[in-house]
Design a protein around this motif. Sequence first.
Motif, mmCIF file in Angstrom:
data_model
loop_
_atom_site.group_PDB
_atom_site.id
_atom_site.type_symbol
_atom_site.label_atom_id
_atom_site.label_comp_id
_atom_site.label_asym_id
_atom_site.label_seq_id
_atom_site.Cartn_x
_atom_site.Cartn_y
_atom_site.Cartn_z
ATOM 1 N N GLN A 51 0.935 -1.359 -0.110
ATOM 2 C CA GLN A 51 0.039 -0.099 0.077
ATOM 3 C C GLN A 51 0.829 1.148 -0.018
ATOM 4 N N CYS A 94 -10.510 -0.187 3.763
ATOM 5 C CA CYS A 94 -9.299 -0.217 3.529
ATOM 6 C C CYS A 94 -8.756 1.404 3.069
ATOM 7 N N LEU A 95 -7.486 1.373 3.667
ATOM 8 C CA LEU A 95 -7.009 2.808 3.275
ATOM 9 C C LEU A 95 -6.651 2.890 1.835
ATOM 10 N N HIS A 136 -6.933 -9.712 6.536
ATOM 11 C CA HIS A 136 -6.969 -8.413 5.412
ATOM 12 C C HIS A 136 -5.743 -7.872 5.137
ATOM 13 N N GLU A 137 -4.710 -7.634 5.893
ATOM 14 C CA GLU A 137 -3.607 -7.164 5.646
ATOM 15 C C GLU A 137 -2.504 -8.488 4.926
ATOM 16 N N HIS A 140 -3.043 -8.388 1.310
ATOM 17 C CA HIS A 140 -2.597 -7.323 0.582
ATOM 18 C C HIS A 140 -1.110 -7.916 0.063
HETATM 19 NI NI NI Z 1 -6.307 -2.775 3.258
#
Ligand code: NI
Length: 174
Positions: A51, A94-95, A136-137, A140
């Motif tokens: 990210q 999510c960012l 979730h992370e 990614h």
């Molecule tokens: Ni996320």
Amino acid sequence: MAILPIIVAPDPRLKAACAPVPEVDAKVARLMDDMLETMYAAPGIGLAAPQVGVHKRVIVVDTAKPDEAARPLKLANPELIATSDEVKSWDEGCLSLPEHYAEVVRPARVAVRYLDEHNKKREIEADGVLAVCLQHEMDHLDGVLFVDHVSALKRNMILRKLRKAKKLGTLAAE
Ligand code: NI
């Protein structure tokens, strides 16, 4: 420490798989600190290295509530070593998909093995929001976003809105 720009979807850098780190050296430890600072500033409860454009298997999380003391976790090469049969649905955000949320079903409890910021092997068992956040992370790191777990209709709607917002300049492209 430094606040890093967060990449907003859709972006091919969010779809690329990440490589394990050979060890948590000073450079990786600094990345972890920068990611935590970036996450707190956003604010968010989790952030993965891709990210911020770094394709390494590194994530940070802190699911402490605003009125609780910080509980930062810094994880390199996280691996799921066990998951519960019981599943739970959570309204995820999510960012990298700002202002969008969707219900995602995942195992309710997980065990994760990882290297901490001192390159020490550790294991953690988690349930509730921490279990959600870790999964979730970790997604990614394999180029998977929470919208990849929902219907194509919902996914395309969210990505279309984000694309439009980027074009209008109402969201920073990076
Ligand atoms: Ni996320």
